[in-house]
Scaffold this motif. Structure first.
Motif, mmCIF file in Angstrom:
data_model
loop_
_atom_site.group_PDB
_atom_site.id
_atom_site.type_symbol
_atom_site.label_atom_id
_atom_site.label_comp_id
_atom_site.label_asym_id
_atom_site.label_seq_id
_atom_site.Cartn_x
_atom_site.Cartn_y
_atom_site.Cartn_z
ATOM 1 N N ARG A 61 67.797 68.969 120.758
ATOM 2 C CA ARG A 61 67.342 67.951 119.805
ATOM 3 C C ARG A 61 65.983 68.325 119.230
ATOM 4 O O ARG A 61 65.752 68.221 118.032
ATOM 5 N N LEU A 62 65.078 68.789 120.082
ATOM 6 C CA LEU A 62 63.746 69.184 119.634
ATOM 7 C C LEU A 62 63.826 70.354 118.660
ATOM 8 O O LEU A 62 63.135 70.373 117.643
ATOM 9 N N ALA A 63 64.690 71.313 118.939
ATOM 10 C CA ALA A 63 64.875 72.446 118.026
ATOM 11 C C ALA A 63 65.428 71.963 116.692
ATOM 12 O O ALA A 63 64.975 72.412 115.636
ATOM 13 N N ASP A 64 66.384 71.054 116.716
ATOM 14 C CA ASP A 64 66.943 70.511 115.471
ATOM 15 C C ASP A 64 65.872 69.800 114.645
ATOM 16 O O ASP A 64 65.818 69.946 113.429
ATOM 17 N N VAL A 65 65.009 69.030 115.300
ATOM 18 C CA VAL A 65 63.929 68.336 114.599
ATOM 19 C C VAL A 65 62.966 69.349 113.977
ATOM 20 O O VAL A 65 62.560 69.209 112.820
ATOM 21 N N ALA A 66 62.617 70.381 114.734
ATOM 22 C CA ALA A 66 61.696 71.403 114.229
ATOM 23 C C ALA A 66 62.287 72.128 113.024
ATOM 24 O O ALA A 66 61.608 72.318 112.005
ATOM 25 N N VAL A 67 63.550 72.530 113.128
ATOM 26 C CA VAL A 67 64.200 73.252 112.030
ATOM 27 C C VAL A 67 64.322 72.355 110.803
ATOM 28 O O VAL A 67 64.040 72.782 109.676
ATOM 29 N N THR A 68 64.702 71.107 111.001
ATOM 30 C CA THR A 68 64.812 70.164 109.879
ATOM 31 C C THR A 68 63.469 69.977 109.189
ATOM 32 O O THR A 68 63.389 69.973 107.956
ATOM 33 N N ALA A 69 62.391 69.851 109.967
ATOM 34 C CA ALA A 69 61.060 69.680 109.391
ATOM 35 C C ALA A 69 60.629 70.912 108.604
ATOM 36 O O ALA A 69 60.097 70.792 107.486
ATOM 37 N N LEU A 70 60.835 72.085 109.163
ATOM 38 C CA LEU A 70 60.465 73.317 108.465
ATOM 39 C C LEU A 70 61.225 73.458 107.151
ATOM 40 O O LEU A 70 60.642 73.774 106.113
ATOM 41 N N ARG A 71 62.509 73.203 107.207
ATOM 42 C CA ARG A 71 63.325 73.347 105.999
ATOM 43 C C ARG A 71 63.006 72.272 104.965
ATOM 44 O O ARG A 71 63.101 72.527 103.761
ATOM 45 N N ALA A 72 62.609 71.093 105.402
ATOM 46 C CA ALA A 72 62.269 70.007 104.471
ATOM 47 C C ALA A 72 61.076 70.366 103.595
ATOM 48 O O ALA A 72 60.983 69.910 102.451
ATOM 49 N N VAL A 73 60.176 71.174 104.136
ATOM 50 C CA VAL A 73 58.994 71.570 103.366
ATOM 51 C C VAL A 73 59.106 72.988 102.820
ATOM 52 O O VAL A 73 58.152 73.529 102.269
ATOM 53 N N GLY A 74 60.276 73.600 103.011
ATOM 54 C CA GLY A 74 60.495 74.942 102.474
ATOM 55 C C GLY A 74 59.746 76.034 103.209
ATOM 56 O O GLY A 74 59.411 77.063 102.621
ATOM 57 N N ALA A 75 59.484 75.821 104.503
ATOM 58 C CA ALA A 75 58.726 76.801 105.281
ATOM 59 C C ALA A 75 59.653 77.611 106.185
ATOM 60 O O ALA A 75 60.694 77.132 106.615
ATOM 61 N N ARG A 76 59.252 78.832 106.448
ATOM 62 C CA ARG A 76 59.915 79.638 107.469
ATOM 63 C C ARG A 76 59.267 79.312 108.800
ATOM 64 O O ARG A 76 58.162 78.788 108.843
ATOM 65 N N GLY A 77 59.949 79.624 109.900
ATOM 66 C CA GLY A 77 59.358 79.309 111.190
ATOM 67 C C GLY A 77 59.833 80.205 112.307
ATOM 68 O O GLY A 77 60.874 80.850 112.218
ATOM 69 N N ILE A 78 59.026 80.223 113.363
ATOM 70 C CA ILE A 78 59.351 80.922 114.599
ATOM 71 C C ILE A 78 59.397 79.864 115.694
ATOM 72 O O ILE A 78 58.438 79.111 115.871
ATOM 73 N N LEU A 79 60.514 79.793 116.413
ATOM 74 C CA LEU A 79 60.625 78.895 117.561
ATOM 75 C C LEU A 79 60.554 79.750 118.810
ATOM 76 O O LEU A 79 61.376 80.649 119.009
#
Length: 72
Positions: free
Chosen positions: A15-33
Motif C-alpha cells: 500500500r505504501l509503495a502504491d501511494v508513493a508511486v501514485t504521488a510521484l506520477r501525479a506530479v510527473g516525477a520519476r522516483g527511486i523506491l
C-alpha cells in the motif's frame, strides 16, 4: 523514497509503495523506491519512471537526486 522499518511486519509495504508511486506520477516525477526493511517496491508495470532498489550507499545516491523522502 525509503521508509526503513516503518512498514515492516504490518503488511503495509504494498500500500505504501502504491501511494508513493501514485504521488510521484501525479506530479510527473520519476522516483527511486528503496526497499529497506519494509520491502518497498513498485509493481512491475512496464513503465520506466520508477526504479525499485535494494541497498545503496546514501553518500553516493543522495547527491544525485532532487529530493529525498526518508524515514529518519
Amino acid at each position: 523514497m525509503g521508509f526503513g522499518r516503518m512498514a515492516a511486519g504490518t503488511g503495509d509495504a504494498e500500500r505504501l509503495a502504491d501511494v508513493a508511486v501514485t504521488a510521484l506520477r501525479a506530479v510527473g516525477a520519476r522516483g527511486i523506491l528503496q526497499a529497506g526493511w519494509s520491502g518497498l517496491a513498485a509493481a512491475a508495470d512496464g513503465r520506466d519512471d520508477i526504479l525499485s532498489i535494494g541497498e545503496a550507499p546514501h553518500d553516493w545516491l543522495l547527491p544525485r537526486v532532487a529530493a529525498v523522502v526518508h524515514h529518519g
